[in-house]
Scaffold this active site. Structure first.
Site, PDB file in Angstrom:
ATOM      1  N   ASP A 228      -7.828   6.055  -2.989  1.00 24.73           N
ATOM      2  CA  ASP A 228      -8.076   7.374  -2.749  1.00 24.73           C
ATOM      3  C   ASP A 228      -7.092   7.557  -1.749  1.00 24.73           C
ATOM      4  OD1 ASP A 228      -9.185  10.164  -1.900  1.00 24.73           O
ATOM      5  OD2 ASP A 228     -10.664   9.603  -3.405  1.00 24.73           O
ATOM      6  N   GLY A 250      -2.725   4.757  -4.107  1.00 24.48           N
ATOM      7  CA  GLY A 250      -3.401   5.795  -3.631  1.00 24.48           C
ATOM      8  C   GLY A 250      -3.265   7.107  -3.718  1.00 24.48           C
ATOM      9  N   HIS A 251      -3.777   7.932  -2.881  1.00 25.11           N
ATOM     10  CA  HIS A 251      -3.629   9.478  -3.096  1.00 25.11           C
ATOM     11  C   HIS A 251      -2.669  10.204  -2.134  1.00 25.11           C
ATOM     12  CE1 HIS A 251      -7.475  10.084  -5.990  1.00 25.11           C
ATOM     13  NE2 HIS A 251      -6.625   9.148  -6.317  1.00 25.11           N
ATOM     14  N   GLY A 252      -1.941   9.150  -1.128  1.00 23.57           N
ATOM     15  CA  GLY A 252      -1.093   9.485  -0.162  1.00 23.57           C
ATOM     16  C   GLY A 252      -1.913   9.941   1.131  1.00 23.57           C
TER      17      GLY A 252
END
Length: 406
Positions: A228, A250-252
């Site tokens: 995430d 991940g999502h940054g």
């Protein structure tokens, strides 16, 4: 006379010996080892009580105290809360491994959100080079985000700091958390550095470092690989400085989501500086729900290198993480005074810059400066899309921005 001097010197040095390689930390009377309070350290027997008793003894010490998790051993624990205030400063020295119980039944409805919760402590340092192992596989397998047929339930955060002041977290490994890895909540004067966070790319909701309702926070020199957000910056964050972060998968790095369930949220004075992102879903991101209120302002994303990032620069004021479509609403969290500066690299999608703002509360004061983003494949031109965005540019910006100009 010489022997007397040596004895005096040794007595003065003793409290510091546990920092030296090869020296047993238990030689200092101010070091409280879980081994001395009944811990097994075999990764099989429950050491929850031993950890709690060790903390209580150290917290009651009138002199600065060390809670020691010895090297080379694994200490299996269930949910535990380590309460303050303490009589003096505390060093939580994790040299070995703390590992969470693999049994989901060990968490009750009241404790399901936390594994290790440290609450109300002033002058706390967590360090030691050891590992916090969330043992999260069983939780990920039973997540509704892994299997949509399963009910959505909460899962523990590996390490939560609640209402702490003068907090340092450094030289630590956090792996395979059940959900969020590290959460900083209602804290003041926090420094997180040299922390390694790792979880599989497919692990749901395993945000690396989560910050909410906290002020005067620094996060530096960390490597974060999760399923995430590498960092999620939530409501109540004020005066956050982040530097030298490696992120991916991940999502940054995300500010938000803010304003969910028509709530009010405020994020102010955030600087994200010197970040490398590898294969992440997003790069520099601000996300807010429709129907919320409040503000996200004075935000800087600068000196960032993107490597095959799907959405390198994104503001989304219409965020909707719901199984059903979100209805159009008139209110929104106001997004203003945002700078994206010195950002370059490659995108995994054609849309490299997305400024998707609210029609009722447009984002404004957005600045793009020295941006160069290209497609990873190189088969077509990179693009940008804008909705209700008031922006300006300095220097070279590629792809050429769109939307309203000032």
């Amino acid at each position: 006379m010489a022997s007397t001097v040596l004895i005096l010197f040794a007595s003065l040095l003793a409290p510091f010996l546990f920092f030296l390689p090869g020296v047993d930390a238990d030689t200092s009377s101010n070091v409280f080892s879980v081994q001395s309070y009944g811990a097994h350290g075999d990764g099989q027997h429950d050491d929850t009580k031993a950890l709690g008793d060790t903390w209580s003894a150290a917290c009651s010490s009138a002199k600065p105290a060390v809670v020691l998790i010895p090297k080379g051993k694994k200490y299996l624990t269930k949910h535990t809360t380590l309460f303050g205030p303490c009589k003096s400063s505390i060093m939580f020295m994790v040299k070995g491994t703390l590992v969470a119980s693999p049994e989901r039944s060990d968490w009750s409805k009241e404790t399901i959100r936390h594994w290790i919760l440290i609450s109300g402590v002033t002058a706390l340092t967590v360090t030691g080079g050891g590992t916090i192992d969330g043992n999260g596989m069983i939780w990920w397998q039973n997540s509704c985000k892994t299997n949509s047929k399963l009910p959505c339930t909460e899962a523990p955060t590996a390490l939560t700091f609640l209402s702490c002041k003068n907090l340092k977290v450094e030289n630590l490994k956090v792996v395979d958390s059940q959900q969020i890895q590290i959460s900083v909540e209602d804290c003041t004067d926090v420094k997180v550095s040299r922390v390694s966070i790792t979880a599989p790319e497919t692990s749901p909701n395993t945000d690396g470092i989560h910050i909410t309702r906290s002020r005067d926070v620094q996060v530096m020199d960390c490597t974060i690989k999760t399923g995430d957000d590498c960092m999620s910056i939530e409501d109540g964050t004020d005066n956050l400085y982040v530097k030298n972060i490696v992120c991916g998968p991940g999502h940054g790095i995300s500010i938000g989501s803010l304003g969910d369930h028509n709530s009010e949220a405020h994020v102010n004075n955030v600087t994200i500086d010197t970040v490398r992102l590898y294969g992440t879903t997003n790069g520099a991101r601000i996300k807010t729900w429709q129907g919320g209120k409040g503000s996200a302002k004075n935000i800087v994303f600068q000196n960032m290198i993107m490597n095959n990032v799907r959405n390198p620069i994104i503001i989304d004021q219409n965020y909707c993480d719901s199984s059903t479509p979100c209805k159009q609403q008139k209110s929104a969290v106001e997004v203003s005074n945002v700078l994206f500066k010195n950002i370059q690299g490659t995108s995994a999608s054609e849309e490299t810059i997305m400024l998707h703002c609210s029609s009722s509360v447009p984002c404004h004061g957005v600045t793009l400066e020295n941006i160069k983003l290209t497609l990873k494949a190189g088969s077509s031109d990179a693009k940008s899309t804008c909705q209700n965005a008031e922006w300006k540019k300095f220097g070279s910006v590629s792809p050429q921005p769109c939307g309203f100009k000032n």
